[in-house]
Design a protein around this motif. Structure first.
Motif, PDB file in Angstrom:
ATOM      1  N   ALA A 156      58.473  42.581  30.486  1.00 45.29           N
ATOM      2  CA  ALA A 156      57.448  43.328  31.206  1.00 45.29           C
ATOM      3  C   ALA A 156      56.050  42.761  30.990  1.00 45.29           C
ATOM      4  O   ALA A 156      55.085  43.269  31.558  1.00 45.29           O
ATOM      5  CB  ALA A 156      57.487  44.797  30.782  1.00 45.29           C
ATOM      6  N   ILE A 157      55.928  41.723  30.187  1.00 50.46           N
ATOM      7  CA  ILE A 157      54.621  41.123  29.932  1.00 50.46           C
ATOM      8  C   ILE A 157      54.078  40.503  31.219  1.00 50.46           C
ATOM      9  O   ILE A 157      54.807  39.852  31.963  1.00 50.46           O
ATOM     10  CB  ILE A 157      54.729  40.065  28.822  1.00 50.46           C
ATOM     11  N   THR A 158      52.792  40.695  31.465  1.00 50.56           N
ATOM     12  CA  THR A 158      52.169  40.109  32.659  1.00 50.56           C
ATOM     13  C   THR A 158      51.876  38.636  32.390  1.00 50.56           C
ATOM     14  O   THR A 158      50.998  38.301  31.593  1.00 50.56           O
ATOM     15  CB  THR A 158      50.878  40.862  33.017  1.00 50.56           C
ATOM     16  N   THR A 159      52.608  37.767  33.076  1.00 51.65           N
ATOM     17  CA  THR A 159      52.492  36.326  32.852  1.00 51.65           C
ATOM     18  C   THR A 159      51.837  35.588  34.017  1.00 51.65           C
ATOM     19  O   THR A 159      51.645  34.379  33.945  1.00 51.65           O
ATOM     20  CB  THR A 159      53.889  35.722  32.599  1.00 51.65           C
ATOM     21  N   ARG A 160      51.510  36.326  35.076  1.00 52.37           N
ATOM     22  CA  ARG A 160      50.721  35.760  36.178  1.00 52.37           C
ATOM     23  C   ARG A 160      49.395  36.521  36.237  1.00 52.37           C
ATOM     24  O   ARG A 160      49.390  37.749  36.299  1.00 52.37           O
ATOM     25  CB  ARG A 160      51.438  35.918  37.520  1.00 52.37           C
ATOM     26  N   LEU A 161      48.283  35.808  36.211  1.00 54.80           N
ATOM     27  CA  LEU A 161      46.960  36.425  36.288  1.00 54.80           C
ATOM     28  C   LEU A 161      46.333  36.043  37.623  1.00 54.80           C
ATOM     29  O   LEU A 161      46.031  34.875  37.866  1.00 54.80           O
ATOM     30  CB  LEU A 161      46.078  35.960  35.133  1.00 54.80           C
ATOM     31  N   LEU A 162      46.170  37.029  38.484  1.00 54.63           N
ATOM     32  CA  LEU A 162      45.634  36.811  39.828  1.00 54.63           C
ATOM     33  C   LEU A 162      44.155  37.160  39.842  1.00 54.63           C
ATOM     34  O   LEU A 162      43.767  38.289  39.503  1.00 54.63           O
ATOM     35  CB  LEU A 162      46.380  37.674  40.845  1.00 54.63           C
ATOM     36  N   VAL A 163      43.314  36.182  40.204  1.00 56.90           N
ATOM     37  CA  VAL A 163      41.860  36.369  40.143  1.00 56.90           C
ATOM     38  C   VAL A 163      41.224  35.940  41.464  1.00 56.90           C
ATOM     39  O   VAL A 163      41.754  35.061  42.168  1.00 56.90           O
ATOM     40  CB  VAL A 163      41.254  35.555  38.978  1.00 56.90           C
ATOM     41  N   PRO A 164      40.095  36.546  41.823  1.00 58.44           N
ATOM     42  CA  PRO A 164      39.392  36.093  43.036  1.00 58.44           C
ATOM     43  C   PRO A 164      39.065  34.609  42.931  1.00 58.44           C
ATOM     44  O   PRO A 164      38.651  34.125  41.872  1.00 58.44           O
ATOM     45  CB  PRO A 164      38.125  36.951  43.049  1.00 58.44           C
ATOM     46  N   ALA A 165      39.247  33.890  44.027  1.00 63.50           N
ATOM     47  CA  ALA A 165      39.066  32.435  43.996  1.00 63.50           C
ATOM     48  C   ALA A 165      37.684  32.033  43.504  1.00 63.50           C
ATOM     49  O   ALA A 165      37.539  31.053  42.760  1.00 63.50           O
ATOM     50  CB  ALA A 165      39.324  31.856  45.387  1.00 63.50           C
ATOM     51  N   ASP A 166      36.651  32.817  43.869  1.00 60.97           N
ATOM     52  CA  ASP A 166      35.297  32.440  43.474  1.00 60.97           C
ATOM     53  C   ASP A 166      34.990  32.785  42.014  1.00 60.97           C
ATOM     54  O   ASP A 166      33.928  32.447  41.501  1.00 60.97           O
ATOM     55  CB  ASP A 166      34.259  33.069  44.405  1.00 60.97           C
ATOM     56  N   ARG A 167      35.918  33.476  41.343  1.00 59.84           N
ATOM     57  CA  ARG A 167      35.737  33.781  39.920  1.00 59.84           C
ATOM     58  C   ARG A 167      36.748  33.045  39.050  1.00 59.84           C
ATOM     59  O   ARG A 167      36.791  33.250  37.828  1.00 59.84           O
ATOM     60  CB  ARG A 167      35.873  35.291  39.686  1.00 59.84           C
ATOM     61  N   HIS A 168      37.562  32.188  39.656  1.00 56.00           N
ATOM     62  CA  HIS A 168      38.650  31.536  38.954  1.00 56.00           C
ATOM     63  C   HIS A 168      38.176  30.812  37.693  1.00 56.00           C
ATOM     64  O   HIS A 168      38.683  31.036  36.582  1.00 56.00           O
ATOM     65  CB  HIS A 168      39.374  30.559  39.889  1.00 56.00           C
ATOM     66  N   ASP A 169      37.194  29.940  37.839  1.00 57.34           N
ATOM     67  CA  ASP A 169      36.801  29.096  36.714  1.00 57.34           C
ATOM     68  C   ASP A 169      36.193  29.907  35.583  1.00 57.34           C
ATOM     69  O   ASP A 169      36.468  29.647  34.395  1.00 57.34           O
ATOM     70  CB  ASP A 169      35.814  28.025  37.187  1.00 57.34           C
ATOM     71  N   SER A 170      35.369  30.906  35.915  1.00 60.84           N
ATOM     72  CA  SER A 170      34.738  31.699  34.859  1.00 60.84           C
ATOM     73  C   SER A 170      35.764  32.556  34.120  1.00 60.84           C
ATOM     74  O   SER A 170      35.688  32.712  32.891  1.00 60.84           O
ATOM     75  CB  SER A 170      33.627  32.575  35.434  1.00 60.84           C
ATOM     76  N   VAL A 171      36.740  33.113  34.859  1.00 55.74           N
ATOM     77  CA  VAL A 171      37.789  33.905  34.214  1.00 55.74           C
ATOM     78  C   VAL A 171      38.647  33.015  33.321  1.00 55.74           C
ATOM     79  O   VAL A 171      38.995  33.392  32.200  1.00 55.74           O
ATOM     80  CB  VAL A 171      38.650  34.634  35.264  1.00 55.74           C
ATOM     81  N   VAL A 172      38.996  31.834  33.807  1.00 60.51           N
ATOM     82  CA  VAL A 172      39.782  30.901  33.005  1.00 60.51           C
ATOM     83  C   VAL A 172      39.071  30.601  31.689  1.00 60.51           C
ATOM     84  O   VAL A 172      39.681  30.576  30.613  1.00 60.51           O
ATOM     85  CB  VAL A 172      40.051  29.601  33.795  1.00 60.51           C
ATOM     86  N   GLU A 173      37.768  30.390  31.759  1.00 67.87           N
ATOM     87  CA  GLU A 173      36.997  30.105  30.553  1.00 67.87           C
ATOM     88  C   GLU A 173      37.069  31.273  29.570  1.00 67.87           C
ATOM     89  O   GLU A 173      37.241  31.077  28.357  1.00 67.87           O
ATOM     90  CB  GLU A 173      35.543  29.816  30.935  1.00 67.87           C
ATOM     91  N   GLN A 174      36.973  32.503  30.085  1.00 65.56           N
ATOM     92  CA  GLN A 174      37.017  33.680  29.221  1.00 65.56           C
ATOM     93  C   GLN A 174      38.407  33.874  28.603  1.00 65.56           C
ATOM     94  O   GLN A 174      38.539  34.173  27.416  1.00 65.56           O
ATOM     95  CB  GLN A 174      36.616  34.922  30.023  1.00 65.56           C
ATOM     96  N   VAL A 175      39.447  33.699  29.423  1.00 67.34           N
ATOM     97  CA  VAL A 175      40.808  33.854  28.905  1.00 67.34           C
ATOM     98  C   VAL A 175      41.117  32.775  27.875  1.00 67.34           C
ATOM     99  O   VAL A 175      41.739  33.036  26.843  1.00 67.34           O
ATOM    100  CB  VAL A 175      41.837  33.820  30.056  1.00 67.34           C
ATOM    101  N   ALA A 176      40.680  31.564  28.144  1.00 62.32           N
ATOM    102  CA  ALA A 176      40.928  30.456  27.218  1.00 62.32           C
ATOM    103  C   ALA A 176      40.303  30.737  25.858  1.00 62.32           C
ATOM    104  O   ALA A 176      40.924  30.459  24.809  1.00 62.32           O
ATOM    105  CB  ALA A 176      40.373  29.156  27.792  1.00 62.32           C
ATOM    106  N   ALA A 177      39.107  31.294  25.856  1.00 60.68           N
ATOM    107  CA  ALA A 177      38.454  31.617  24.588  1.00 60.68           C
ATOM    108  C   ALA A 177      39.251  32.664  23.816  1.00 60.68           C
ATOM    109  O   ALA A 177      39.395  32.579  22.588  1.00 60.68           O
ATOM    110  CB  ALA A 177      37.036  32.116  24.846  1.00 60.68           C
ATOM    111  N   THR A 178      39.777  33.635  24.536  1.00 62.65           N
ATOM    112  CA  THR A 178      40.598  34.664  23.892  1.00 62.65           C
ATOM    113  C   THR A 178      41.861  34.056  23.303  1.00 62.65           C
ATOM    114  O   THR A 178      42.204  34.283  22.133  1.00 62.65           O
ATOM    115  CB  THR A 178      40.980  35.764  24.893  1.00 62.65           C
ATOM    116  N   MET A 179      42.580  33.278  24.109  1.00 66.59           N
ATOM    117  CA  MET A 179      43.866  32.740  23.669  1.00 66.59           C
ATOM    118  C   MET A 179      43.706  31.746  22.533  1.00 66.59           C
ATOM    119  O   MET A 179      44.542  31.677  21.629  1.00 66.59           O
ATOM    120  CB  MET A 179      44.608  32.125  24.850  1.00 66.59           C
TER     121      MET A 179
END
Length: 503
Positions: free
Chosen positions: A311-334
């Motif tokens: 049940a773990i969410t393994t796909r993260l769907l983000v607005p295309a214009d926020r893709h890079d900034s969200v990736v940066e934030q998630v990467a820092a967390t992980m």
């Protein structure tokens, strides 16, 4: 809590260190009220170290046949299925035994499953034990008889009613990832319903399941044959359970591929089937979401139990214009997720269950990169043990393997979308439908999106749906039926309609 496994393969594992290892090595099968050994033995490894833990029984098809025969006899020749008060008492005894042995079970779960200590205070153990309490309490008030009222037919009055009775002999097959929760989510409601059961442990984590058999045999009044617990490496043992004419129902948690085989096998004798299978759940970040909070949630979620949860969410769907900034934030967390020895309470993530599983995860990550995904962080084997670093893949094609197939490792795929309708389309672009999540500044908007996505469970802005009273299961190829809650009891019941002439 479904997962990766095979229908019938059961290995045995032990408990790390000293006296724990001795206790683990002594685990036995439970057949017809007796704790028994098997001539064949299985060796197992601690997934956090890769080292040998213990060996344990490797049941044969003859022992599986004996377990089914015992369950059949206990159902047909005793009053277990009709004595509600006795069943409540036995469930209360089981809950008490689990509670009293909780700390030993905790250490065994950490050693055998690689479960982080913190998660044993949640779904890996403590919350799993409360499933037994839930069904003991539910049985006290659940209406096993329903009056339909009278009708007039052929000039006479007829009283009609429905009684709920046990489905019969149950074959239960569980996966390795949450063995306590999965076993008790099948065992407790089946016993509450009045069924008898043959419970087959998972290939890589049978010791914790065999420990349940010892508790039942030594600390409850559950009659011989009502509960039988096996571990085995033979595929044929699973085939016995899936095809045996004396088995009335199969409840299975594991991979979708194996679920298809179970369903086909059960069709030979038209058994009742419950399946809790795989998932490829999507977390949708809407354009008004709190992206920092959602990114942190997504990063930690995919690392929970090293991603070994259907049940773990393994796909993260983000607005295309926020893709890079969200990736940066998630990467820092992980990158900051603490992982290592699961016995150390400071570590959030433990190992994968085996070298075999780590090989599979790594191969899927490498293929994803070859197919055009960007490896942002992780993608590394970490020794000793079977650890895999938290892994983030960006710019993932929603039709690619990594976006469509269950990985069962700490791997998150970020997929950009154009608008809300596109996000819903991508989320539904899957053979699975087990779970999902959505983040938005508006609960109303988030719920509206959740209702458009075909899945059995859904988290709104971080809401937790998982509890003993909440039905759990999937749409599409994520399964059939619901586990836990009132619905979980009803899976193990059959409705019988009666009528009598009253005037």
């Amino acid at each position: 809590m479904g997962s990766q496994d095979t229908t019938a393969q059961v290995a045995d594992t032990g408990e790390a260190g000293g006296a724990g290892t001795a206790r683990a090595a002594g685990r036995r099968l439970l057949i017809d009220g007796r704790l028994v050994d098997s001539e064949r033995r299985l060796a197992s490894l601690n997934p956090a170290t890769g080292e040998f833990l213990a060996d344990a029984p490797d049941a044969t098809t003859a022992e599986a046949e004996a377990a089914v025969a015992a369950a059949r006899r206990a159902f047909d020749a005793t009053d277990w299925s009709t004595d509600v008060e006795f069943r409540i008492r036995c469930l209360n005894q089981l809950h008490r035994a689990l509670t009293e042995q909780r700390e030993d079970l905790r250490e065994l779960t950490i050693a055998e499953v690689g479960a982080p200590r913190s998660l044993t205070h949640g779904p890996h153990l403590d919350e799993a034990i409360e499933i037994v309490r839930f069904y003991a309490d539910l049985l006290e008030e659940y209406p096993l008889t329903e009056e339909l009222g009278e009708i007039e037919s052929r000039g006479r009055r007829h009283r009609r009613w429905v009684e709920k009775e046990a489905a019969g002999v149950v074959a239960a097959i569980v996966a390795y990832n949450f063995p306590n929760q999965l076993a008790l989510a099948k065992l407790a409601p089946s016993l509450a319903a009045g069924c008898t059961i043959v419970l087959k442990a998972a290939p890589d984590t049978p010791l914790i399941t065999l420990a349940l058999g010892e508790l039942i045999a030594e600390h409850t009044d559950i009659p011989p044959g009502v509960v039988n617990i096996l571990s085995s490496s033979e595929v044929a043992v699973g085939e016995v359970l899936a095809t045996h004419p004396d088995v009335d129902m199969i409840t299975f948690t594991g991979s979708t591929a194996t679920g298809r085989l179970i369903m086909a096998a059960a069709g030979r004798t038209i058994k009742k089937v419950f399946l809790e299978l795989g998932g490829k759940s999507a977390m949708v970040l809407l354009d008004d979401a709190d992206f920092a909070t959602a990114a942190m949630f997504a990063g930690f979620m995919v690392c929970s139990h090293a991603g070994q949860g259907c049940a773990i969410t393994t796909r993260l769907l983000v607005p295309a214009d926020r893709h890079d900034s969200v990736v940066e934030q998630v990467a820092a967390t992980m990158a900051g997720v603490p992982f290592g020895d699961p016995a150390d309470a400071k570590n959030f993530m433990g190992p994968l269950i085996s070298e075999r599983q780590r090989d599979k995860v790594d191969a899927m990550v490498q293929r994803a990169v070859a197919d055009g995904a960007t490896l942002v962080t992780g993608g590394e084997r970490v020794d000793p043990g079977f650890f895999y670093s938290p892994t983030l893949l960006a710019n993932v094609d929603p039709d690619s393997e990594i976006a469509q197939e269950e990985v069962f490792g700490p791997v998150l795929a970020v997929i950009p979308y154009a608008d809300e309708d596109d996000a819903v389309r991508i989320a539904n672009n899957s053979i699975f439908g087990l779970s999902g999540a959505v983040f938005s500044a508006s609960d109303e908007r988030a719920i509206g999106v959740a209702r458009r996505i075909r899945s059995g469970t859904f988290s709104i802005n971080g809401g937790n749906y998982f509890a003993p009273d909440a039905p759990f299961g999937g749409f599409k190829q994520s399964g059939i039926g619901r586990e836990m809650g009132r619905a979980g009891l009803e899976e193990f019941l059959q409705a019988k309609t009666f009528a009598t002439v009253v005037a």
